[in-house]
Design a protein around this motif. Sequence first.
Motif, PDB file in Angstrom:
ATOM      1  N   TYR A 167      38.782  35.483  29.402  1.00  0.00           N
ATOM      2  CA  TYR A 167      39.943  36.268  28.988  1.00  0.00           C
ATOM      3  C   TYR A 167      40.719  35.413  28.000  1.00  0.00           C
ATOM      4  O   TYR A 167      41.232  34.349  28.359  1.00  0.00           O
ATOM      5  CB  TYR A 167      40.793  36.603  30.218  1.00  0.00           C
ATOM      6  CG  TYR A 167      42.061  37.352  29.938  1.00  0.00           C
ATOM      7  CD1 TYR A 167      42.038  38.705  29.648  1.00  0.00           C
ATOM      8  CD2 TYR A 167      43.295  36.703  29.990  1.00  0.00           C
ATOM      9  CE1 TYR A 167      43.206  39.401  29.410  1.00  0.00           C
ATOM     10  CE2 TYR A 167      44.468  37.394  29.756  1.00  0.00           C
ATOM     11  CZ  TYR A 167      44.418  38.736  29.464  1.00  0.00           C
ATOM     12  OH  TYR A 167      45.576  39.421  29.232  1.00  0.00           O
ATOM     13  N   GLY A 168      40.801  35.852  26.753  1.00  0.00           N
ATOM     14  CA  GLY A 168      41.445  35.035  25.725  1.00  0.00           C
ATOM     15  C   GLY A 168      40.596  33.809  25.437  1.00  0.00           C
ATOM     16  O   GLY A 168      39.366  33.828  25.552  1.00  0.00           O
ATOM     17  N   ASN A 169      41.257  32.717  25.110  1.00  0.00           N
ATOM     18  CA  ASN A 169      40.534  31.486  24.766  1.00  0.00           C
ATOM     19  C   ASN A 169      40.246  30.592  25.954  1.00  0.00           C
ATOM     20  O   ASN A 169      39.259  29.856  25.949  1.00  0.00           O
ATOM     21  CB  ASN A 169      41.324  30.681  23.722  1.00  0.00           C
ATOM     22  CG  ASN A 169      41.323  31.352  22.369  1.00  0.00           C
ATOM     23  OD1 ASN A 169      40.357  32.014  22.014  1.00  0.00           O
ATOM     24  ND2 ASN A 169      42.404  31.197  21.627  1.00  0.00           N
ATOM     25  N   CYS A 170      41.107  30.624  26.965  1.00  0.00           N
ATOM     26  CA  CYS A 170      40.944  29.617  28.018  1.00  0.00           C
ATOM     27  C   CYS A 170      41.303  30.114  29.419  1.00  0.00           C
ATOM     28  O   CYS A 170      41.606  29.312  30.297  1.00  0.00           O
ATOM     29  CB  CYS A 170      41.773  28.382  27.674  1.00  0.00           C
ATOM     30  SG  CYS A 170      43.521  28.744  27.474  1.00  0.00           S
ATOM     31  N   HIS A 171      41.282  31.417  29.630  1.00  0.00           N
ATOM     32  CA  HIS A 171      41.558  31.954  30.963  1.00  0.00           C
ATOM     33  C   HIS A 171      40.362  32.747  31.471  1.00  0.00           C
ATOM     34  O   HIS A 171      39.499  33.151  30.694  1.00  0.00           O
ATOM     35  CB  HIS A 171      42.817  32.830  30.958  1.00  0.00           C
ATOM     36  CG  HIS A 171      44.069  32.029  30.859  1.00  0.00           C
ATOM     37  ND1 HIS A 171      44.578  31.581  29.670  1.00  0.00           N
ATOM     38  CD2 HIS A 171      44.911  31.588  31.810  1.00  0.00           C
ATOM     39  CE1 HIS A 171      45.679  30.886  29.892  1.00  0.00           C
ATOM     40  NE2 HIS A 171      45.909  30.883  31.190  1.00  0.00           N
ATOM     41  N   TRP A 172      40.350  32.963  32.764  1.00  0.00           N
ATOM     42  CA  TRP A 172      39.250  33.667  33.412  1.00  0.00           C
ATOM     43  C   TRP A 172      39.790  34.772  34.295  1.00  0.00           C
ATOM     44  O   TRP A 172      40.795  34.591  34.963  1.00  0.00           O
ATOM     45  CB  TRP A 172      38.417  32.680  34.248  1.00  0.00           C
ATOM     46  CG  TRP A 172      37.848  31.587  33.404  1.00  0.00           C
ATOM     47  CD1 TRP A 172      38.406  30.365  33.167  1.00  0.00           C
ATOM     48  CD2 TRP A 172      36.645  31.633  32.661  1.00  0.00           C
ATOM     49  NE1 TRP A 172      37.617  29.646  32.315  1.00  0.00           N
ATOM     50  CE2 TRP A 172      36.515  30.398  31.985  1.00  0.00           C
ATOM     51  CE3 TRP A 172      35.647  32.596  32.487  1.00  0.00           C
ATOM     52  CZ2 TRP A 172      35.441  30.105  31.158  1.00  0.00           C
ATOM     53  CZ3 TRP A 172      34.569  32.305  31.669  1.00  0.00           C
ATOM     54  CH2 TRP A 172      34.475  31.071  31.022  1.00  0.00           C
ATOM     55  N   THR A 173      39.121  35.925  34.287  1.00  0.00           N
ATOM     56  CA  THR A 173      39.527  37.012  35.169  1.00  0.00           C
ATOM     57  C   THR A 173      38.512  37.174  36.294  1.00  0.00           C
ATOM     58  O   THR A 173      37.314  36.951  36.106  1.00  0.00           O
ATOM     59  CB  THR A 173      39.664  38.358  34.426  1.00  0.00           C
ATOM     60  OG1 THR A 173      38.402  38.717  33.869  1.00  0.00           O
ATOM     61  CG2 THR A 173      40.718  38.288  33.352  1.00  0.00           C
ATOM     62  N   PHE A 174      39.025  37.542  37.441  1.00  0.00           N
ATOM     63  CA  PHE A 174      38.220  37.828  38.631  1.00  0.00           C
ATOM     64  C   PHE A 174      38.678  39.179  39.166  1.00  0.00           C
ATOM     65  O   PHE A 174      39.868  39.461  39.197  1.00  0.00           O
ATOM     66  CB  PHE A 174      38.449  36.776  39.721  1.00  0.00           C
ATOM     67  CG  PHE A 174      37.990  35.396  39.355  1.00  0.00           C
ATOM     68  CD1 PHE A 174      36.773  34.914  39.813  1.00  0.00           C
ATOM     69  CD2 PHE A 174      38.772  34.564  38.571  1.00  0.00           C
ATOM     70  CE1 PHE A 174      36.340  33.642  39.502  1.00  0.00           C
ATOM     71  CE2 PHE A 174      38.351  33.283  38.254  1.00  0.00           C
ATOM     72  CZ  PHE A 174      37.132  32.823  38.715  1.00  0.00           C
ATOM     73  N   ARG A 175      37.748  40.002  39.605  1.00  0.00           N
ATOM     74  CA  ARG A 175      38.075  41.274  40.261  1.00  0.00           C
ATOM     75  C   ARG A 175      37.838  41.077  41.748  1.00  0.00           C
ATOM     76  O   ARG A 175      36.750  40.678  42.161  1.00  0.00           O
ATOM     77  CB  ARG A 175      37.207  42.387  39.700  1.00  0.00           C
ATOM     78  CG  ARG A 175      37.336  43.729  40.336  1.00  0.00           C
ATOM     79  CD  ARG A 175      38.630  44.457  40.176  1.00  0.00           C
ATOM     80  NE  ARG A 175      39.091  44.615  38.822  1.00  0.00           N
ATOM     81  CZ  ARG A 175      40.313  45.040  38.530  1.00  0.00           C
ATOM     82  NH1 ARG A 175      41.163  45.327  39.494  1.00  0.00           N
ATOM     83  NH2 ARG A 175      40.691  45.175  37.294  1.00  0.00           N
TER      84      ARG A 175
END
Length: 128
Positions: A107-115
């Motif tokens: 997500y973006g340059n340096c973030h991570w998404t989790f569901r």
Amino acid sequence: MITTTIDWPSTLPKPTRSGYGYNNAQDFIRTEMANGRATQRTEFISVPAFGSYELVLNSTQAAAFEEWYLTTLGRVKWFNIELKTPYGDNQALIARFTQRYEGPSLYGNCHWTFRLPLEFYNQPVVQQ
């Protein structure tokens, strides 16, 4: 009522508002009759609720989340989490994963998404 001593990690943020919500399990039985009418009756007084939530984490938080999920929860244990509900900003709930989380997705340059697919032991209710 069950209890647990495992808490949502205080170092992690709460789920975001994207897709934030839950659905309650059916708590009554409906029987269709031959004349076209139906009868209904309460089957359960207490039912679980199910929801899917999204987390946005940086790399350090993502590693901490996966470590907590694998070691502390052992993938299947119940845990305490405070979430916003229609009945109070931070209602204490008991939850567990119904299946493995989805992600991480960049997500973006340096973030991570989790569901996070969660089950709540009891549906959220009005605070008395």
